[in-house]
Design a protein around this motif. Sequence first.
Motif, PDB file in Angstrom:
ATOM      1  N   GLY A 221       0.852  -1.188   0.000  1.00  0.00           N
ATOM      2  CA  GLY A 221       0.000   0.000   0.000  1.00  0.00           C
ATOM      3  C   GLY A 221       0.883   1.231   0.000  1.00  0.00           C
ATOM      4  O   GLY A 221       2.044   1.173  -0.384  1.00  0.00           O
ATOM      5  N   SER A 222       0.380   2.336   0.480  1.00  0.00           N
ATOM      6  CA  SER A 222       1.146   3.570   0.327  1.00  0.00           C
ATOM      7  C   SER A 222       2.069   3.870   1.505  1.00  0.00           C
ATOM      8  O   SER A 222       2.901   4.745   1.430  1.00  0.00           O
ATOM      9  N   PHE A 223       1.922   3.127   2.621  1.00  0.00           N
ATOM     10  CA  PHE A 223       2.662   3.550   3.820  1.00  0.00           C
ATOM     11  C   PHE A 223       3.882   2.733   4.165  1.00  0.00           C
ATOM     12  O   PHE A 223       4.716   3.163   4.950  1.00  0.00           O
ATOM     13  N   GLY A 280      -2.941 -15.644   6.509  1.00  0.00           N
ATOM     14  CA  GLY A 280      -2.959 -14.450   7.360  1.00  0.00           C
ATOM     15  C   GLY A 280      -2.129 -13.365   6.724  1.00  0.00           C
ATOM     16  O   GLY A 280      -1.377 -13.627   5.765  1.00  0.00           O
ATOM     17  N   ASN A 281      -2.286 -12.137   7.202  1.00  0.00           N
ATOM     18  CA  ASN A 281      -1.425 -11.065   6.713  1.00  0.00           C
ATOM     19  C   ASN A 281      -1.271  -9.975   7.760  1.00  0.00           C
ATOM     20  O   ASN A 281      -2.107  -9.828   8.653  1.00  0.00           O
ATOM     21  N   ILE A 282      -0.165  -9.262   7.671  1.00  0.00           N
ATOM     22  CA  ILE A 282       0.053  -8.135   8.581  1.00  0.00           C
ATOM     23  C   ILE A 282       0.473  -6.926   7.757  1.00  0.00           C
ATOM     24  O   ILE A 282       1.171  -7.053   6.750  1.00  0.00           O
ATOM     25  N   PHE A 283       0.001  -5.775   8.178  1.00  0.00           N
ATOM     26  CA  PHE A 283       0.034  -4.583   7.343  1.00  0.00           C
ATOM     27  C   PHE A 283       0.401  -3.361   8.175  1.00  0.00           C
ATOM     28  O   PHE A 283      -0.184  -3.144   9.233  1.00  0.00           O
ATOM     29  N   SER A 284       1.344  -2.562   7.721  1.00  0.00           N
ATOM     30  CA  SER A 284       1.590  -1.259   8.343  1.00  0.00           C
ATOM     31  C   SER A 284       0.691  -0.244   7.647  1.00  0.00           C
ATOM     32  O   SER A 284       0.735  -0.116   6.426  1.00  0.00           O
ATOM     33  N   LEU A 285      -0.113   0.451   8.402  1.00  0.00           N
ATOM     34  CA  LEU A 285      -1.073   1.376   7.790  1.00  0.00           C
ATOM     35  C   LEU A 285      -0.652   2.834   7.916  1.00  0.00           C
ATOM     36  O   LEU A 285      -1.271   3.707   7.297  1.00  0.00           O
ATOM     37  N   GLY A 286       0.382   3.097   8.717  1.00  0.00           N
ATOM     38  CA  GLY A 286       0.804   4.490   8.901  1.00  0.00           C
ATOM     39  C   GLY A 286      -0.361   5.342   9.372  1.00  0.00           C
ATOM     40  O   GLY A 286      -1.068   4.987  10.326  1.00  0.00           O
TER      41      GLY A 286
END
Length: 429
Positions: A221-223, A280-286
């Motif tokens: 994504g963007s962050f 599963g997944n893990i995401f930094s969203l900022g």
Amino acid sequence: MHNIIFDPIFYLAYNIAMFQSKLFTKTRKEAPKDEVSKNAQLLIRGGFIHKEVAGVYTMLPLGLNVIKKIENIIRQEMNAVNGIEMRTTVLQNKDIWEASNRWDDESVADIWFKVQLKNGGELGLSFTNEEAYANMLKQYINSYRDLPIYPYDFKNIFRNEIRSKSGIMRGREFYWKALYSFSRDEDEHNIFYEKMKTAYQNIFNAVGIGDTTYITLASGGSFSQYSHEFQSITDAGEDTIYLDESSGVAVNKEIYNDEVINQLGLDKGKLVEKRAIEVGNIFSLGTRFSEPFNLTYKDENGEEKLVIMGSYGIGLSRLMGTIVELSSDERGIIWPESVAPFKVHLLSFGKNEEARALYDSLTASGVEVLYDDREVNPGEKLADSDLIGIPYRVVVSEKSITAGGVEIKRRNSLDSDIVSIGEVLGRIK
Ligand code: ATP
Ligand code: MG
């Protein structure tokens, strides 16, 4: 007749011991013709799930037991990283989705179930939870002292998925866990993100698929440049990944290009293409969601700062389907012990009195037993037992009693032994 036992650790009730004659579900020889995936075929035949319509499944008593086991494993790991369990609503507010520009976002709106209200207006059926949490937490987060926090949910999620050929690995309604992290800054976020990687590995190890599940770099994504997916290798998977088997590093095909390969220092010649399923997944969203909701806190100097978010999902029903894809034989499912619906499948071949005594003593010791007390022939009981896939099969028959006790066999082994009734407990603990 079955006992519902209150689990003192997790305050969760499940069907911990059961007479099969009272289990209303029946095994089936054939799966529905339109069901092409192995997981759905075996789970339907074994009486774990009931197909409502394509992509929509009811969890029957046996299936619910498996889901509860998986849920408890996940809950333990989430609590260990200071997760706090709660439950967000299934009906979601259109206004907050408009605030984040996702109500009409093609990539989401496309597969969103939305409902009309009688008195005008619309609501969405739970699609994901970023907006709900960010909007709600605005009311509770003021100062740096309120952070970090890690709320999480288990809940049903609704998506109007176009593909639904993968059984419970891709449902239109499915059961997930999602945790969201709210941190003061990038450093605090990054430390937690790494902890979650370990927690996820612990979970996949505990449910028995650790050996075939790889942390896979995916688009971020963007962050952040990358997000991390946990991909289990199986031909039934819908994703393609490139795996370096010696280092265990994997890259999703979606982002696979020379630039990424070089940046990661990977040797293209060593990467093998594999089919895999994202469990599963893990995401930094900022600040992607804290910004539209103005989710801020005052730092030590009284300065207003945006909260840094992350999201961490696991599909429990998908995980259950994946375990079946990875662990079965021509006769049926082979459940890893940690997620099996029961620990022991006790079969009586016309020896109900002796079998009942063993059932009583095992359940008194806290062993989860499915007791096949039905009036059906031994061949059918054995076939059903292999199909259902409980780790230990214990047969009480004229023959076993003459030989000195009961016959005990593990589902994943061909060997069986005769042991005395008194020895059974010791053999399965
Ligand atoms: P996919 O790419 O497979 O559609 P996703 O990126 O849409 O997954 P998320 O929205 O991040 O997935 O959801 C978190 C987790 O929920 C996924 O890692 C997966 O385990 C599970 N999941 C997603 N969609 C489904 C589905 N339709 N049925 C069952 N589980 C699902
Ligand atoms: Mg999806």
